[in-house]
Write an enzyme that holds these catalytic residues in place. Sequence first.
Site, short mmCIF file in Angstrom:
data_model
loop_
_atom_site.label_atom_id
_atom_site.label_comp_id
_atom_site.label_asym_id
_atom_site.label_seq_id
_atom_site.Cartn_x
_atom_site.Cartn_y
_atom_site.Cartn_z
N LYS A 24 0.84 -1.20 0.00
CA LYS A 24 0.00 0.00 0.00
C LYS A 24 0.87 1.24 0.00
O LYS A 24 2.03 1.23 0.43
CB LYS A 24 -0.96 0.02 1.20
CG LYS A 24 -0.30 0.16 2.58
CD LYS A 24 -0.11 1.59 3.03
CE LYS A 24 0.64 1.67 4.36
NZ LYS A 24 1.22 2.98 4.63
N ASP A 44 -1.69 -1.03 10.11
CA ASP A 44 -1.89 -1.19 8.67
C ASP A 44 -2.53 -2.52 8.29
O ASP A 44 -2.98 -2.69 7.15
CB ASP A 44 -0.54 -1.08 7.92
CG ASP A 44 -0.04 0.34 7.82
OD1 ASP A 44 -0.88 1.26 7.78
OD2 ASP A 44 1.19 0.54 7.75
#
Length: 317
Positions: free
Chosen positions: A11, A141
């Site tokens: 990401k 995350d």
Amino acid sequence: MRSYSLIAPAKINLYLEILGDRPDGYHELAMILQSIELADEIEVRAIGTDTILIHCDHPQVPSDSSNLAYRAVELMAKEFPDVFAKFGGVEITIKKHIPVAAGLAGGSANAAAVLVAVDMMWQLGLTQPELQDLAAQLGSDVPFCLAGGTALATGRGEQLNALSALDSLYVVLAKDRNLMISTPWAYKAYRSEFGHTYVRDTQSLESRAHRVHSGPMVNAIRHKDGSQIGRLLHNDLEKVVLPTTPQVAQLREAFQSSGALGTMMSGSGPTVFALCESEAHAQQVQQKVRGMIANPNVDFWVTRFSNRGIQVVSSVS
């Protein structure tokens, strides 16, 4: 023995605003997170014993409990001890494509993939919200890496609101393979220098987070306006990393003059990325920046946005 093969995408942050402190020692954040197709390959195999084994083709990835993927199995064993006793431990093989310690959530993505695999292997039948709750215990995350796509993340990053899918933009990533930046250091340095700007009350925190949700970046994403997204890239941590890390600052400056739609450091760095409108555009930007950077230790990747999180590609019973 049963095994699963999974894809665990990296990401990037399109937006990262530090709002204030939290009682748990983390920061209150408002972020916009984006999955990309650069991904690790994960194989999780049942071994019928009570051990957890990890193999990785990258020498910097640990094989003990300091690895988030290892801790994902430990967490599942703790939460479901009877099931762990029935099915036993696992062997995890990680084929790394996501650079290590790069601000791209590679370790978190690996942990998310292991949660998905163990849920299936142990026949737990967990819902997505239940998996997200477990993921949040592992790291800020990990919940996003499970879901993937494009999302507004608040709290310490674990509270997610899905945004309009973006999968048409390309991205060029660059990182000095010998450079690592400590995420705790970056946030501590930011607190030291900019803590006086922190919002102190809950109502103001909610108001600031809502302002991002209804702000220009989310609107640009809704309209899939790549040029506007590039102009609106924002990362508060650049304020402390760029002045102290000239390699990152140099990469960012090179990308700024490359003709990309926009450029920014991802997370706490040291990876710098540039947005591009097509694969051909991304290749042009990569070649231009590669020619401007004399450092032979800088690696480049060209990939595109993804609207998916963890993907199961095969299973063997």
